[in-house]
Design a protein around this motif. Structure first.
Motif, short mmCIF file in Angstrom:
data_model
loop_
_atom_site.label_atom_id
_atom_site.label_comp_id
_atom_site.label_asym_id
_atom_site.label_seq_id
_atom_site.Cartn_x
_atom_site.Cartn_y
_atom_site.Cartn_z
N SER A 42 -43.99 25.64 -10.46
CA SER A 42 -42.91 25.76 -11.45
C SER A 42 -43.31 25.19 -12.80
CB SER A 42 -41.65 25.04 -10.96
OG SER A 42 -41.12 25.68 -9.84
N SER A 43 -43.96 24.03 -12.79
CA SER A 43 -44.34 23.40 -14.06
C SER A 43 -45.30 24.28 -14.86
CB SER A 43 -44.97 22.03 -13.80
OG SER A 43 -46.14 22.16 -12.99
N GLU A 44 -46.17 25.01 -14.15
CA GLU A 44 -47.10 25.91 -14.83
C GLU A 44 -46.39 27.13 -15.41
OE1 GLU A 44 -51.21 25.20 -12.41
OE2 GLU A 44 -49.55 26.11 -11.30
N VAL A 45 -45.38 27.62 -14.68
CA VAL A 45 -44.60 28.77 -15.16
C VAL A 45 -43.80 28.37 -16.40
CG1 VAL A 45 -42.77 30.42 -14.61
CG2 VAL A 45 -44.47 29.81 -12.87
N ILE A 46 -43.21 27.19 -16.35
CA ILE A 46 -42.44 26.67 -17.49
C ILE A 46 -43.33 26.58 -18.72
CG2 ILE A 46 -41.34 24.57 -18.38
CD1 ILE A 46 -40.24 24.22 -15.46
N LYS A 47 -44.53 26.07 -18.55
CA LYS A 47 -45.46 25.94 -19.68
C LYS A 47 -45.93 27.31 -20.14
CE LYS A 47 -49.68 23.48 -20.93
NZ LYS A 47 -50.75 22.62 -20.43
N LEU A 48 -46.25 28.19 -19.22
CA LEU A 48 -46.75 29.53 -19.55
C LEU A 48 -45.73 30.33 -20.34
CD1 LEU A 48 -48.93 31.75 -19.13
CD2 LEU A 48 -47.75 32.34 -17.02
N LEU A 49 -44.46 30.28 -19.92
CA LEU A 49 -43.41 31.07 -20.56
C LEU A 49 -42.67 30.31 -21.66
CD1 LEU A 49 -41.86 32.80 -17.40
CD2 LEU A 49 -43.63 33.67 -18.95
N SER A 50 -42.97 29.04 -21.81
CA SER A 50 -42.28 28.18 -22.79
C SER A 50 -40.77 28.23 -22.59
CB SER A 50 -42.63 28.60 -24.23
OG SER A 50 -43.99 28.42 -24.47
N ILE A 51 -40.36 27.94 -21.36
CA ILE A 51 -38.95 27.93 -21.02
C ILE A 51 -38.60 26.57 -20.41
CG2 ILE A 51 -38.77 30.43 -20.68
CD1 ILE A 51 -39.00 29.96 -17.67
N SER A 52 -37.31 26.31 -20.28
CA SER A 52 -36.86 25.05 -19.68
C SER A 52 -36.78 25.20 -18.17
CB SER A 52 -35.48 24.68 -20.23
OG SER A 52 -34.51 25.57 -19.73
N PRO A 53 -36.76 24.07 -17.45
CA PRO A 53 -36.60 24.14 -16.00
C PRO A 53 -35.29 24.85 -15.60
CG PRO A 53 -37.34 21.96 -16.64
CD PRO A 53 -37.04 22.71 -17.91
N GLY A 54 -34.24 24.65 -16.38
CA GLY A 54 -32.96 25.31 -16.09
C GLY A 54 -33.05 26.82 -16.22
N THR A 55 -33.78 27.28 -17.23
CA THR A 55 -33.97 28.72 -17.41
C THR A 55 -34.73 29.30 -16.24
OG1 THR A 55 -33.94 28.50 -19.81
CG2 THR A 55 -34.97 30.49 -18.92
N LEU A 56 -35.76 28.60 -15.79
CA LEU A 56 -36.54 29.07 -14.64
C LEU A 56 -35.66 29.12 -13.39
CD1 LEU A 56 -39.22 30.01 -13.51
CD2 LEU A 56 -39.85 27.61 -13.16
N LYS A 62 -30.97 34.55 -10.25
CA LYS A 62 -30.60 35.93 -10.58
C LYS A 62 -31.56 36.94 -9.97
CE LYS A 62 -28.37 34.77 -14.94
NZ LYS A 62 -28.44 34.89 -16.42
N GLY A 63 -32.62 36.46 -9.32
CA GLY A 63 -33.58 37.37 -8.69
C GLY A 63 -34.54 38.02 -9.68
N ILE A 64 -34.64 37.47 -10.88
CA ILE A 64 -35.52 38.03 -11.90
C ILE A 64 -36.98 37.76 -11.55
CG2 ILE A 64 -36.23 37.82 -14.33
CD1 ILE A 64 -33.28 37.19 -14.97
N ILE A 65 -37.21 36.62 -10.93
CA ILE A 65 -38.58 36.23 -10.61
C ILE A 65 -38.66 35.79 -9.14
CG2 ILE A 65 -38.17 33.91 -11.48
CD1 ILE A 65 -41.02 33.85 -12.45
N PRO A 66 -39.48 36.47 -8.34
CA PRO A 66 -39.61 36.08 -6.93
C PRO A 66 -40.38 34.77 -6.79
CG PRO A 66 -40.92 38.05 -7.40
CD PRO A 66 -40.24 37.65 -8.67
N TYR A 67 -40.13 34.06 -5.70
CA TYR A 67 -40.78 32.77 -5.49
C TYR A 67 -40.86 32.47 -4.00
CZ TYR A 67 -36.07 31.01 -4.62
OH TYR A 67 -34.82 30.82 -4.10
N LYS A 68 -41.66 31.48 -3.66
CA LYS A 68 -41.75 30.97 -2.29
C LYS A 68 -41.59 29.46 -2.36
CE LYS A 68 -43.06 34.76 -0.21
NZ LYS A 68 -42.23 35.46 0.70
#
Length: 89
Positions: A42-56, A62-68
């Motif tokens: 998650s921390s890498e995705v937040i940095k990569l997309l320049s978004i907040s943890p809440g946005t992620l 919302k199912g916009i991004i799949p995860y495990k």
């Protein structure tokens, strides 16, 4: 006041330029003989997309991004991030 219109082609060109820039500067994108990480935290995705943890978190809910989820950690496939960026524009 001058009015300028954007065409679909303009937006597609912008999209390709943005993706190229992300690939150029992304620490996860393959450089000559390097391997891409298949799964990122998650921390890498937040940095990569320049978004907040809440946005992620909202993107997950919302199912916009799949995860495990493994234990207490959440992982995302790098390719899913790239595909999401292509389709969300």
């Amino acid at each position: 006041m001058k009015v300028e219109f954007l065409t679909k082609e303009d937006l597609l060109e912008l999209k390709e330029e943005l993706i190229a820039e992300i690939r150029r500067y992304s620490p996860f994108y393959r450089k000559k003989n390097e391997q891409v990480k298949e799964w990122i935290k998650s921390s890498e995705v937040i940095k990569l997309l320049s978004i907040s943890p809440g946005t992620l978190q909202n993107m997950r809910l919302k199912g916009i991004i799949p995860y495990k989820k493994i234990g207490g950690l959440i992982f995302y496939r790098y390719e899913d991030i790239v595909e999401m960026m292509k389709t969300e524009l």
